[in-house]
Motif scaffolding. Structure first.
Motif, short mmCIF file in Angstrom:
data_model
loop_
_atom_site.label_atom_id
_atom_site.label_comp_id
_atom_site.label_asym_id
_atom_site.label_seq_id
_atom_site.Cartn_x
_atom_site.Cartn_y
_atom_site.Cartn_z
N ARG A 252 0.74 -1.30 0.10
CA ARG A 252 0.11 -0.07 -0.05
C ARG A 252 0.95 1.40 0.06
NH1 ARG A 252 -5.58 -1.31 3.65
NH2 ARG A 252 -5.99 -3.20 2.19
N GLU A 253 0.32 2.29 -0.77
CA GLU A 253 1.41 3.49 -1.14
C GLU A 253 0.28 4.64 -1.16
OE1 GLU A 253 5.06 1.83 -3.58
OE2 GLU A 253 3.08 2.27 -4.67
N TYR A 254 0.78 5.65 -0.79
CA TYR A 254 0.02 6.96 -0.65
C TYR A 254 0.83 8.08 -1.11
CZ TYR A 254 -2.19 3.81 2.80
OH TYR A 254 -2.92 2.93 3.45
N THR A 255 0.05 9.19 -1.69
CA THR A 255 0.39 10.33 -2.25
C THR A 255 -0.22 11.55 -1.47
OG1 THR A 255 1.47 9.40 -4.15
CG2 THR A 255 1.17 11.74 -4.22
N PHE A 256 0.21 12.60 -1.05
CA PHE A 256 -0.44 13.59 -0.57
C PHE A 256 0.25 15.05 -1.24
CE2 PHE A 256 -1.06 17.20 2.33
CZ PHE A 256 -2.36 17.44 2.20
N GLN A 257 -0.57 15.84 -1.83
CA GLN A 257 -0.16 17.17 -2.73
C GLN A 257 -0.84 18.11 -2.20
OE1 GLN A 257 1.56 16.87 -6.60
NE2 GLN A 257 -0.14 18.45 -6.87
N LEU A 258 -0.08 19.33 -1.86
CA LEU A 258 -0.69 20.53 -1.44
C LEU A 258 -0.06 21.73 -2.02
CD1 LEU A 258 -2.24 22.20 0.70
CD2 LEU A 258 -0.28 22.39 2.07
N GLY A 259 -0.93 22.37 -2.69
CA GLY A 259 -0.48 23.49 -3.47
C GLY A 259 -1.31 24.82 -3.27
N ILE A 260 -1.01 25.82 -4.09
CA ILE A 260 -1.82 27.14 -3.96
C ILE A 260 -3.36 26.76 -4.41
CG2 ILE A 260 0.08 28.67 -3.43
CD1 ILE A 260 -0.15 29.39 -6.57
N GLN A 261 -3.32 25.91 -5.33
CA GLN A 261 -4.71 25.92 -6.04
C GLN A 261 -5.41 24.89 -5.21
OE1 GLN A 261 -1.81 24.29 -6.91
NE2 GLN A 261 -2.25 22.50 -8.16
N LEU A 772 0.09 35.78 -16.73
CA LEU A 772 0.81 34.85 -16.07
C LEU A 772 0.00 34.05 -14.98
CD1 LEU A 772 3.74 33.72 -14.73
CD2 LEU A 772 3.43 35.83 -13.29
N ILE A 773 0.23 32.58 -14.93
CA ILE A 773 -0.34 31.76 -14.19
C ILE A 773 0.69 30.97 -13.40
CG2 ILE A 773 -1.99 30.12 -13.61
CD1 ILE A 773 -3.55 31.27 -15.99
N PRO A 774 0.97 31.32 -12.09
CA PRO A 774 1.78 30.37 -11.52
C PRO A 774 1.20 29.19 -10.58
CG PRO A 774 1.27 32.31 -10.04
CD PRO A 774 0.22 32.41 -11.34
N MET A 775 1.66 28.01 -10.43
CA MET A 775 1.39 27.06 -9.51
C MET A 775 2.62 26.63 -8.73
SD MET A 775 -1.95 26.32 -10.08
CE MET A 775 -3.27 26.55 -11.36
N VAL A 776 2.25 26.46 -7.42
CA VAL A 776 3.41 25.91 -6.60
C VAL A 776 2.75 24.68 -5.73
CG1 VAL A 776 5.01 26.20 -4.61
CG2 VAL A 776 4.41 28.21 -6.34
N SER A 777 3.60 23.54 -5.64
CA SER A 777 2.92 22.47 -5.04
C SER A 777 3.98 21.73 -4.21
CB SER A 777 2.17 21.48 -5.85
OG SER A 777 3.18 20.80 -6.74
N VAL A 778 3.51 21.11 -3.29
CA VAL A 778 4.29 19.98 -2.56
C VAL A 778 3.84 18.65 -2.48
CG1 VAL A 778 5.34 19.63 -0.19
CG2 VAL A 778 5.41 21.98 -0.91
N LYS A 779 4.46 17.71 -2.80
CA LYS A 779 3.91 16.27 -3.01
C LYS A 779 4.69 15.31 -2.06
CE LYS A 779 4.27 13.99 -6.77
NZ LYS A 779 4.11 13.57 -8.36
N TYR A 780 4.18 14.62 -1.24
CA TYR A 780 4.84 13.68 -0.48
C TYR A 780 4.09 12.27 -0.62
CZ TYR A 780 6.36 11.89 4.18
OH TYR A 780 7.20 10.97 4.85
N GLU A 781 5.33 11.33 -0.91
CA GLU A 781 4.90 10.19 -1.31
C GLU A 781 5.47 9.27 -0.34
OE1 GLU A 781 5.52 10.53 -6.36
OE2 GLU A 781 7.07 9.62 -5.09
N PHE A 782 4.64 8.02 0.04
CA PHE A 782 4.85 7.36 1.13
C PHE A 782 3.94 5.97 1.25
CE2 PHE A 782 1.66 9.96 2.81
CZ PHE A 782 0.64 9.31 3.18
#
Length: 782
Positions: A252-261, A772-782
């Motif tokens: 079992r694997e998981y991904t969580f992503q958080l971004g300004i959108q 201009l359209i910016p996107m910033v994200s942080v993704k954590y895989e575990f």
């Protein structure tokens, strides 16, 4: 210490900390099966190679293999088995956050041959479909994520290919293929024809703001731009055949992503340790209110969306494989007017609109091998889409003048079955039948663009059926010559219309690593169901459906291509094409043609007397990803013309004449195994044609009136876009972190998308995109 400082410190520690006392490893798994039946191949030899590092394994009776303790990096995986062509998958990325899984399908061979080398995206100059030898290609999830400015959207990813022109509006992901309207494209997911899979779309449209599922679910998918195989029916311009991967059936694997959108969460894994049944799902929730910080025109606009996608795969020992899959999404957009009428400057300040969309598709399939040479697959599906849209203008006294009020529902149930059989080493055949029961319910009121009257466009409900069938073969005729072809047929129950469409293509090797290919395809496409059900009321109050007997638009595709592989990862390809369209719905004695209509509402009478032609050349020079870098250069030169109901030939709306793309990227691996990825895209595209506003007539009639003496003679300015993506992957013990910054249109060019009459200022206003359209994200895989 403040909350913001704690968050900042935590992120810095995550980036800088490394467990130097413990080496990082991951497990690489995969499955080897036979190409047609998907039956497991036992005893295949598997090798994994990167530089001087080599490891290996052998496939078990169920076709699976596992190679443990592989350091992070990129690897080649070689599969060999007596009686099959060898297979090499290159540039497989191994990270600590998730196990790498490689699905390998081997082709049987009666003779000993040289090894076939392909990339991890398969042979990217070719479709993975054996019945396609021209105008098709395959691409992978890795490619979707890699391209700059795609926002991990598969629809935006294919806009980088030759023959595809992207819209100048960075907020939409419409796919314009070789001068055709976006509505000419067929979308298919897991063998199911799906409705518009986009957030923020309108009834009858074939584009939107973002695909309703994440690219994280995709495996290798196929995209076609002309003369596509017979199994793809009810499409004029192309087909986009998407596949979901299976979830990890070992861990079992998981991904969580958080971004300004917004946020995104995914999970996958086995249902139990004793079974190879697996699940995979992904959920997203996003709010785009942050765009108000970058563009004043987004004031008072708060669009948001959420979606859920899943796939459940249940293989059995003797009863085949069962698969349950689905996608679904909702989106909302609200535009509130300026409450103080003294501050009104233009029509936008008075605009009041709400949009609520919902769509979903689910399917249950069963794949059953019948011996070693035959596969039978059956799929049951259900789908639905709903649009609720209100738009009007607030008057100084507080009343609202409505321009649109739409309540549209469209749903269907489908049954699709096919049999895939290999007659021998040189001949395979696939024959299938698809039946779709369509249900519709619409209450649409809109302002008629020709008369300016706000009237009932449609008020009807009912059901009808669409039957489709096909047969296709691929035949190898010695010396590498491949011939494919077959027939596609359809029957539309609503007006008892039938079609029969022959298609054929051939690929001939010229020696060495070059080949010549040619293809012909006859294609047809029915209109959206709301076109047939639109109604008009006569002077006696009787409602009629003027378009109930419309036949489908037809097209003949002619394609000639040449490609050469200069080295194992440098490929050149060019295709010339001519497309003749006929039987297109048009208005009698009018310029209007459905070829220029991206979707909308109207109830005017149409006749099947329109024509069109698209001719051009597409050129691609591509360096496949290798040695940690890639690049793609494409050039599309074309002309798109049409004839409406008045018989006059004009430029089509989408006759942009040219599109040039240059994109590339490079990875940099640190000593600790972390990875930097830099990607850049430059695109330069001609402007679309439009019909100018007749200002004086608009003022006189207090509504927008077009200048019909200048129909598609004026065009928008060409647009130049620059997109950029940078990411940093950090590998930890059994987890990984990915930091990504994307920017679309970093030159902040606010391209003019069109012109409209502003009844408030009594002038013509420019419609501009956001810039201009910016996107910033942080993704954590575990």
């Amino acid at each position: 210490m403040s909350y913001k400082n704690i968050v900042l410190l935590t992120i810095m520690l995550m980036i800088s900390t490394r467990a130097f006392s413990q080496e990082l490893y991951q497990t690489v798994r995969g499955r080897v099966s036979e190409e047609i039946t998907k039956l497991p191949v036992q005893g295949a030899s598997i090798k994994i190679i990167s530089g001087n590092f080599t490891s290996g394994a052998e496939t078990a009776p169920d076709g699976y293999f596992s190679i443990e303790r592989i350091p992070p990096g990129r690897y080649s995986i070689i599969a060999e088995m007596i009686g099959y062509f060898p297979f090499t998958a290159q540039n497989i990325i191994v990270t600590t956050g998730k196990e790498a899984f490689v699905n390998i399908e081997l082709k049987t061979s009666d003779i000993k041959t040289e090894e076939i080398i392909v990339t991890d995206e398969t042979e990217k100059d070719k479709s993975s479909n054996p019945f396609s030898v021209i105008s098709g290609r395959s691409f992978s999830i890795d490619e979707t994520k890699r391209f700059a400015g795609t926002f991990d959207d598969p629809m935006r990813a294919v806009q980088n290919f030759a023959g595809v022109v992207s819209s100048p509006n960075v907020n939409t992901n419409g796919i314009i293929i070789r001068g055709n309207s976006p509505k000419g494209l067929l979308w298919r997911l897991e063998d199911v024809d799906i409705p518009n899979p986009n957030h923020f779309s309108y009834a009858g449209q074939k584009s939107g703001g973002l695909t309703v599922f994440s690219s994280q679910l995709l495996t290798n998918s196929d995209f076609y731009t002309s003369a596509f195989p017979p199994e793809y029916g009810n499409a004029l311009s192309g087909a986009f055949d998407m596949k979901f991967r299976n979830g990890n059936c070992f861990r079992r694997e998981y991904t969580f992503q958080l971004g300004i959108q917004g946020i995104e969460f995914a999970a996958e894994g086995p249902f139990s340790a004793d079974s190879k049944a697996s699940f995979l799902f992904n959920y997203r929730y996003s709010v785009f209110g942050f765009l108000q910080l970058f563009d004043e025109e987004m004031k008072n606009k708060v669009p948001s969306y959420q979606d859920l996608s899943f796939k459940i795969n249940i293989p059995t020992e003797k009863s085949g494989t069962f698969t349950l899959f689905g996608i679904g999404g909702t989106d909302k957009s609200k535009f509130d007017p300026e409450t103080d009428s003294s501050k009104w400057k233009d029509l936008d300040d008075r605009t009041k609109s709400t949009l609520n969309n919902a769509m979903g598709t689910a399917g249950l399939s069963h794949a059953l091998p019948l011996g070693r040479n035959t596969m039978l697959k059956t799929t049951l599906s259900a789908r639905t889409e709903q649009t609720d849209y209100d738009k009007g203008f607030v008057n100084p006294n507080g009343s609202v003048t409505m321009t649109d009020k739409v309540n549209y529902k469209n749903s269907s149930f489908g049954l699709y079955t096919y049999i895939h059989h290999k007659f021998g080493q040189s001949h395979i055949n696939k024959t299938g039948i698809r039946y779709t029961r369509l249900y519709y319910n619409a209450d649409i009121r809109s302002q008629n663009q020709f008369t300016g009257l706000y009237e009932q466009i449609a008020d009807d409900k009912g059901n009808t059926g669409l039957l489709q069938a096909y047969t296709q073969s691929a035949i190898s005729i010695g010396s590498g010559l491949t011939l494919t072809g077959g027939l596609s047929a359809s029957y539309f129950e609503l007006n008892e219309t039938a079609t029969l469409e022959p298609r054929i293509s051939i690929r001939f090797p010229l020696g060495g690593t070059s080949s010549l290919s040619a293809g012909y395809g006859n294609h047809s496409q029915y209109e959206d169901i709301c076109v047939y059900m639109s109604g008009r009321k006569d002077n006696a109050g009787i409602i009629s459906n003027p378009n109930i007997n419309l036949k489908p638009s037809r097209a003949s595709h002619f394609v000639l291509g040449y490609d050469v592989l200069f080295s194992k990862d440098l490929h050149f390809k060019t295709e010339g094409y001519y497309q003749y369209l006929y039987g297109v719905p048009v208005m009698r004695n009018s310029y209007y043609s459905m070829l220029n209509n991206p979707g909308g509402y109207f109830n005017d009478s149409l006749i099947n007397e329109g024509t069109g032609r698209n001719a051009g050349i597409d050129i691609t020079l591509e360096k496949f990803f290798g040695n940690n870098y890639y690049f793609i250069t494409t050039a599309s030169l074309f002309e798109s013309k049409y004839k409406g109901g008045d018989g006059t030939e004009r430029n089509s709306r989408y006759n942009t004449n040219f599109a040039f793309n240059l994109l590339g990227g490079k990875e940099f691996m640190t000593r600790s195994g972390n990875v930097w990825s830099l990607n850049l895209k430059v695109s330069y595209t001609g402007g679309e044609y439009y019909i100018p506003v007749n200002l004086q007539s608009s003022v006189n009639e207090s509504r927008e009136v077009l200048d019909y003496s200048r129909i598609y003679t004026d065009r928008l300015e060409p647009f130049l876009y620059l997109d950029f993506t940078v990411s940093y992957r950090i590998n930890y013990t059994r987890t990984s972190l990915v930091l990504t910054a994307q920017a679309k249109n970093i030159l902040d060019k606010k391209v003019v998308l069109g012109y409209s009459y502003d009844n408030f200022t009594k002038g013509i206003s420019e419609q501009k995109e956001l810039g201009l359209i910016p996107m910033v994200s942080v993704k954590y895989e575990f």
